[in-house]
Every structure is written in C-alpha cells, then in structure tokens.
Design a protein around this motif. Structure first.
Motif, short mmCIF file in Angstrom:
data_model
loop_
_atom_site.label_atom_id
_atom_site.label_comp_id
_atom_site.label_asym_id
_atom_site.label_seq_id
_atom_site.Cartn_x
_atom_site.Cartn_y
_atom_site.Cartn_z
N ARG A 57 0.83 -1.21 0.00
CA ARG A 57 0.00 0.00 0.00
C ARG A 57 0.86 1.25 0.00
N THR A 58 1.98 1.20 0.72
CA THR A 58 2.85 2.38 0.82
C THR A 58 3.46 2.72 -0.55
N ILE A 59 3.98 1.72 -1.24
CA ILE A 59 4.57 1.95 -2.56
C ILE A 59 3.50 2.41 -3.55
N THR A 60 2.35 1.74 -3.49
CA THR A 60 1.25 2.10 -4.40
C THR A 60 0.82 3.55 -4.20
N ALA A 61 0.66 3.95 -2.94
CA ALA A 61 0.23 5.32 -2.65
C ALA A 61 1.26 6.34 -3.12
N ARG A 62 2.53 6.01 -2.96
CA ARG A 62 3.58 6.97 -3.29
C ARG A 62 3.76 7.16 -4.79
N PHE A 63 3.69 6.07 -5.53
CA PHE A 63 4.06 6.14 -6.95
C PHE A 63 2.88 6.10 -7.92
N TYR A 64 1.67 5.76 -7.43
CA TYR A 64 0.56 5.58 -8.36
C TYR A 64 -0.65 6.46 -8.06
N LYS A 65 -0.60 7.20 -6.96
CA LYS A 65 -1.73 8.06 -6.61
C LYS A 65 -2.06 9.05 -7.73
#
Length: 352
Positions: A57-65
C-alpha cells in the motif's frame, strides 16, 4: 430538491465479505436514487489496486496516486456532477479535492466521516478543509475538530439503514443466542481504557454470550452477520472511545434495524435518537448491563415489545432515503430539520 442532481460518490468499495452489509455508501446511493437523482461511484482504492504493479500500500500510494487522480479528474470533468460526496478514503487528500474542484468548479463538495479521532487520521482534517460541508456521526468533540479547523459547514448525520436488507430474518437454531457481541474489543487509535473492554471481557466468560471477531472467536461476515443479529435475543453496543454527544458505533443501527433487543452504552443526548425504555435500553456500567440483560431475558414480552419498536423506529427515521434527504437539505439550505439537529455548545464533559 426540485431538479434531479448528478451525484458522484468517491468511496473505497471493498470486496471483503465482512464489508458487504456494513458499508454506508451503497445505502446512501440507493437513498439518493430513490429521491430521483443520478448517482455514480468511483472506488478510489480499487482504482489504486488496478494501476499499481505492487501489493504494498505504501509503494502504491507513493508512486501511483497521481494516476488515480488523473482518472478521477477525467471522470469528474465528463460527468460534471452537481454534488461530489467523499467518504474520506485512504490516500485521497487535499490535492485530490483541488483537482476535482478544477474539473467541476460549480459542484458542492461534501465529506462524510464515520470514525472517531479525525485528527489522528492521516490527511483527514487537511482534506476536510477543502470541502464545503463535512458530516460526522457525532455531535461532540470529533465534529468540533472540523469546526475548529475552519470547515465551512459541519453537521451531525447519523448512521443509516436499508430496511430492504437490514431487517429481521427467519433463522435456524444455529444463529440463536441470548446475548450477542460482534467486533473488536477496542479501536487501534484508542488511548484510554473504555467500558467496552471490561464488558466484552466479562461476556467472554459467560456461556450465554456469543462473541464474534474478538477474544479468539471467529469473525462473522456477509449475510451471516445479519442472521446472527436476527437470532439474538439481546444485541450489545458499547463504544471504542469515551462518551461523545450522539456518537455510537454503526453496530447500534445494524442491531436495531435487524430486530434485536438492544442494550447500548449510554451516550450524551442519546434519547434524541433512540428513547430509553421505548426503542432500547441504555446502561452505564458493566453491572447495570448484566442486571438489565438478566431481567429482559426473563421477561420475553417486554423484551420483544422494545425490540419491535426499535426496529420500526430505525426503519422509519434512519432509512437511507430519509438520511439522503437530510444531506440534500444541507446542500440546498445549509441545515436540515430533525429532533437532534440543534447545534448546542460543546459541554465541558464532552470536551477533550
């Protein structure tokens, strides 16, 4: 409202069975549609999962938001909503609101908060400051956080039910029990010990109490959740935080709507929502709870009378059509009229 509105609801639709019948957003959408409005949903969390290659979730939020915000902006621009309702989903923030405002400059933006401690939720208050209206399922210190932050219009809005689904079911003996508790012992954000912890701990020791989702007991989900409530003679509600005006878990609405006789932890001004002795019974201590439970288990006629009255009251006064109407009144008039809709000063005992 005289004209049909286009209403976009930003949600975080979950495929987990445990969320099927407790998610308020499908109920709100249904109420708005029955009032003659067009409703579309955008599942922010699902969109994040679809565009990301990572499970984190952390990587997704950072790079795909930003990609999800791109998709959302396109949808808003093409749909041109009159109202955008935001359910404070994970990752969505003030920047997301700003982009939607650029795409729909004439829309009214509303946020709905069903959680305690908004100041402890990441980006929650900063996001709310970009909205026109914030509703919350309390009228005490948690709503006051938004008022103090300068949100333009803040209002209490109770949890709603859908009588088509949230009702008493005929169930087998598998679901029958004397006393029912569903849910965790406490809230991850809680810092103070609550009555709920002591109560659930004592219930776990007793053979006539059925617990789900805590103390090593299995969770309950989907339609089984509604069956379990329907089969319970007494449903128990206690909060994960200290007493706050008109604040209670949505568990209370579920239990009442599904026809259980409810014993609920007393909340400030709770009789404005549900009358003690008519729709449910309130308690303030563990001993008072068990005294009331013992009495009503021994007096079936009185127990069933209150259970039936509570179910009827919730179906009539807290159904999704009625709550959706209150929400639309807020948009059109800046207020709505209900027995609990006064705006009292925050009393000393409910201040933090």
């Amino acid at each position: 409202m005289r004209h049909s509105k286009r209403i976009l609801i930003i949600t975080d639709q979950s495929l987990k069975p445990i969320k099927f019948y407790i998610d308020q957003m499908p109920k709100l959408g249904k109420g708005l549609i029955r009032l003659g409005h067009d409703v579309r949903f955008f599942s922010y969390g699902s969109a994040l999962s679809q565009v990301s290659r990572f499970k984190s979730r952390t990587i997704t939020a950072r790079f795909y938001k930003y990609r999800v915000d791109d998709l959302l902006e396109v949808q808003v621009r093409n749909y041109d909503p009159d109202i955008v309702y935001v359910s404070f989903v994970r990752v969505l923030d003030a920047r997301t609101i700003a982009r939607m405002r650029d795409a729909a400059p004439n829309a009214v933006f509303i946020g709905g908060d069903g959680d305690p401690w908004p100041q402890r939720q990441k980006n929650r208050v900063e996001t709310a400051k970009q909205l026109d209206i914030v509703t919350a399922t309390n009228d005490g210190e948690f709503l006051k956080v938004y008022k103090d932050a300068g949100v333009r219009c803040c209002a209490f809005m109770p949890n709603m039910c859908d009588p088509d689904i949230d009702r008493r079911y005929e169930v087998s003996d598998k679901w029958r029990c004397d006393i029912l508790w569903t849910g965790k012992v406490g809230h991850h954000a809680a810092s103070d010990k609550t009555l709920r912890e002591d109560l659930v701990g004592e219930m776990a020791k007793r053979s006539n109490c059925t617990l789900y989702g805590c103390r090593g007991r299995e969770k309950i989900a989907g339609i089984d959740y509604l069956y379990a409530i329907s089969g319970a003679r007494i449903g128990v509600n206690a909060n994960s935080c200290k007493l706050v005006r008109l604040y209670s878990s949505d568990r209370l609405t579920h239990y009442l709507a599904c026809g259980a006789f409810v014993l609920a932890e007393r909340m400030p001004d709770g009789d404005l929502l549900f009358e003690d002795g008519r729709h449910l019974r309130y308690f303030s201590t563990v001993d008072e709870f068990f005294d009331l439970a013992e009495w009503y288990l021994a007096h079936e006629a009185e127990r069933k009378k209150i259970a039936d009255a509570g179910m009827k009251h919730v179906h009539e006064e807290f159904n999704s059509v009625k709550i959706a109407g209150y929400l639309l009144d807020l948009v059109e008039k800046g207020s709505y009229s209900a027995p609990w809709s006064c705006d009292p000063e925050i009393s000393p005992e409910t201040e933090s």
